[in-house]
Design a protein around this motif. Structure first.
Motif, PDB file in Angstrom:
ATOM      1  N   HIS A 169     -35.233   7.153   3.610  1.00 50.45           N
ATOM      2  CA  HIS A 169     -36.207   6.465   2.768  1.00 50.45           C
ATOM      3  C   HIS A 169     -37.253   7.456   2.244  1.00 50.45           C
ATOM      4  N   VAL A 206     -32.924   6.044   9.073  1.00 50.91           N
ATOM      5  CA  VAL A 206     -33.293   5.209   7.922  1.00 50.91           C
ATOM      6  C   VAL A 206     -34.638   5.653   7.343  1.00 50.91           C
ATOM      7  N   SER A 220     -38.163  -0.044   5.617  1.00 53.09           N
ATOM      8  CA  SER A 220     -37.076   0.571   6.382  1.00 53.09           C
ATOM      9  C   SER A 220     -37.005   0.025   7.799  1.00 53.09           C
ATOM     10  N   PHE A 259     -32.355  -1.976   1.194  1.00 52.50           N
ATOM     11  CA  PHE A 259     -33.291  -2.380   2.240  1.00 52.50           C
ATOM     12  C   PHE A 259     -33.016  -3.784   2.759  1.00 52.50           C
ATOM     13  N   ALA A 267     -29.111  -1.858   5.218  1.00 50.41           N
ATOM     14  CA  ALA A 267     -29.847  -1.335   6.377  1.00 50.41           C
ATOM     15  C   ALA A 267     -29.677  -2.231   7.603  1.00 50.41           C
TER      16      ALA A 267
END
Length: 178
Positions: free
Chosen positions: A61, A57, A27, A160, A164
């Motif tokens: 996660h 994030v 992350s 990811f 992100a």
């Protein structure tokens, strides 16, 4: 009193372990990359936005990890020889996992709301990227369970990877860019 403190410490440790914090570099790395790209383009990075973005994030996660724990257990995939035995070994109860996951998703939504006020990114773009990531974290094993139909690696790669990075970059610069 010491016994209560010990029980609280043990319970907190169980919650932290259930999050699988060793996976959080997946992350933080794209958040750092997206912010670095924003710095390269704009010449500055807002540290408050960076921190709120990183928390958003990370909690999504962590919530996704909890969803995975819950559904793998409820589908009978986790067993005594599995890596994640939080529910198998009754370290936490299924309802604890569900409540903690809901709390983390809520915290992530609070962070997204805060980012709306901190960033110049349009709401629809922020919502598109954020809820795309949140949905991916849930649908990996929850709902239709993309992991169970051989699409889990694709979801992880997109979430990811570009998603992100794009999220971190967009909240810094205030616009979407590919």
């Amino acid at each position: 009193m010491a016994r209560v403190a010990s029980d609280v410490r043990h319970k907190c440790a169980a919650y932290v372990l259930a999050l699988r914090p060793w996976s959080f570099s997946a992350s933080l790395t794209p958040v750092a990359l997206g912010s670095a790209l924003a710095y390269k383009l704009e010449g500055s990075v807002d540290l408050v936005i960076l921190m709120v973005c990183a928390v958003a994030v990370l909690v999504v996660h962590g919530a996704g990890n909890l969803v995975n724990t819950y559904y793998d257990f409820s589908k009978g995939i986790d067993h005594k020889k599995s890596d994640d035995r939080t529910l198998v070994d009754e370290i936490l109860a299924p309802q604890d996992i569900v409540m903690f996951g809901a709390l983390l998703y809520s915290l992530g939504c609070l962070c997204a709301t805060l980012l709306y006020f901190l960033s110049t990114l349009r709401l629809e773009h922020l919502a598109l990227i954020y809820f795309g990531g949140l949905s991916s974290s849930f649908l990996y094993t929850g709902g239709i369970g993309l992991k169970y139909v051989a699409l889990g690696d694709v979801v992880i790669l997109i979430t990811f990877g570009p998603l992100a990075v794009m999220f971190a970059h967009a909240v810094q610069v205030g616009y979407l860019s590919v």
